[in-house]
Design a protein around this motif. Structure first.
Motif, PDB file in Angstrom:
ATOM      1  N   VAL A  49       0.837  -1.197   0.000  1.00 55.55           N
ATOM      2  CA  VAL A  49       0.000   0.000   0.000  1.00 55.55           C
ATOM      3  C   VAL A  49       0.878   1.255   0.000  1.00 55.55           C
ATOM      4  O   VAL A  49       0.601   2.227  -0.720  1.00 55.55           O
ATOM      5  N   ARG A  54      -0.425   5.273  -0.636  1.00 58.25           N
ATOM      6  CA  ARG A  54      -1.656   5.388   0.149  1.00 58.25           C
ATOM      7  C   ARG A  54      -1.380   5.061   1.616  1.00 58.25           C
ATOM      8  O   ARG A  54      -0.529   4.211   1.911  1.00 58.25           O
ATOM      9  N   VAL A  56      -2.433   3.189   5.185  1.00 54.59           N
ATOM     10  CA  VAL A  56      -3.149   1.980   5.579  1.00 54.59           C
ATOM     11  C   VAL A  56      -4.118   2.322   6.702  1.00 54.59           C
ATOM     12  O   VAL A  56      -3.745   2.961   7.685  1.00 54.59           O
ATOM     13  N   ALA A 215      -6.959   0.235   2.176  1.00 56.23           N
ATOM     14  CA  ALA A 215      -6.486   1.528   1.673  1.00 56.23           C
ATOM     15  C   ALA A 215      -7.582   2.127   0.819  1.00 56.23           C
ATOM     16  O   ALA A 215      -8.197   1.434   0.001  1.00 56.23           O
TER      17      ALA A 215
END
Length: 267
Positions: A49, A54, A56, A215
């Motif tokens: 992720v 992005r 988490v 995410a």
């Protein structure tokens, strides 16, 4: 970037993750599947992720009502695909209470596969679109072989994230002598609001939950907000992805050197 991230994951998870199905030219990349023991799987998910830029999000399950049909949590709901009440195991096999390795980190919800499709599975419905999802599994791979676990997104076809021909195909059993593991999927360009988890080991009982990880999908171009439509371009590969292969493979390499004595789960 997606091809490089896919290559890193494929090389790291070859021992315990099915090949990702091929897709037509120009189509969105198929989700990257993760199947590992609890620690390595969560680390691999977080690194994957991070590699697509992005954050988490996590939610540890606790205080769930046994026998409920729907479990309302911040940002999402969990319910049975068949609408039936679900058993809740607050501490699978009492592993956390006993302080044993391989314990689920939170409560888990029961599944009893009764068909080969998603009807007896669990649905995770999110308020905002997401592009990655993972969770902890207990008691899978104890019987009813061959037994597979599937993830499906927004009613699409199920992707086999794990298949057991014997207990040896459960990474938690190999490392700790416990039937626990992590499964997840990362779709860098994906946008979906529902994830279905189900199995096809007819007659098997398993639990799912622990700590959920996800995410949110990328913001729409020019909007700065989440919503339907075309996702923003996926960011360039970051250092997290370069660590991904090692994070997943390390427990397996260690197991080859030193095989721990199994600790049998309580029944």
């Amino acid at each position: 970037m997606n091809l490089l991230l896919r290559a890193l994951l494929a090389s790291a998870t070859l021992l315990f993750t099915p090949q990702v199905p091929a897709q037509a030219a120009g189509a969105d990349p198929a989700p990257l599947l993760i199947h590992a023991d609890l620690l390595a799987g969560a680390q691999a998910f977080d690194a994957g992720v991070a590699a697509i830029g992005r954050p988490v999000h996590t939610q540890t399950l606790h205080g769930l009502s046994d026998g409920a049909r729907r479990f309302a949590l911040p940002g999402l709901d969990i319910l049975g695909a068949d609408g039936l009440p679900r058993l809740v195991d607050p501490d699978y096999a009492a592993l956390r209470a006993l302080g044993l390795p391989g314990a689920l980190s939170g409560a888990a919800i029961g599944l009893v596969p009764s068909t080969a499709g998603p009807a007896s599975g669990l649905l995770f419905r999110f308020e905002q679109p997401i592009s990655a999802f993972g969770l902890e599994i207990g008691d899978w791979g104890t019987c009813c072989f061959a037994s597979s676990l599937y993830l499906a997104f927004d009613g699409g076809p199920g992707l086999a994230v794990a298949t057991a021909q014997s207990a040896a195909d459960n990474p938690g059993w190999l490392l700790h002598g416990q039937y626990t593991q992590f499964v997840g999927a990362i779709a860098p360009a994906g946008r979906f609001s529902q994830v279905a988890l189900y199995g096809d080991g007819l007659g098997e009982y398993l639990v799912a939950g622990g700590t959920l990880r996800w995410a949110q999908a990328a913001a729409l171009p020019g909007s700065g907000a989440l919503g339907g439509g075309v996702a923003a371009p996926v960011p360039e590969l970051k250092t997290g992805a370069l660590l991904l292969a090692g994070l997943i493979a390390l427990p397996w390499l260690s197991r080859r050197r030193v095989r721990p004595l199994p600790v049998r789960r309580l029944r």
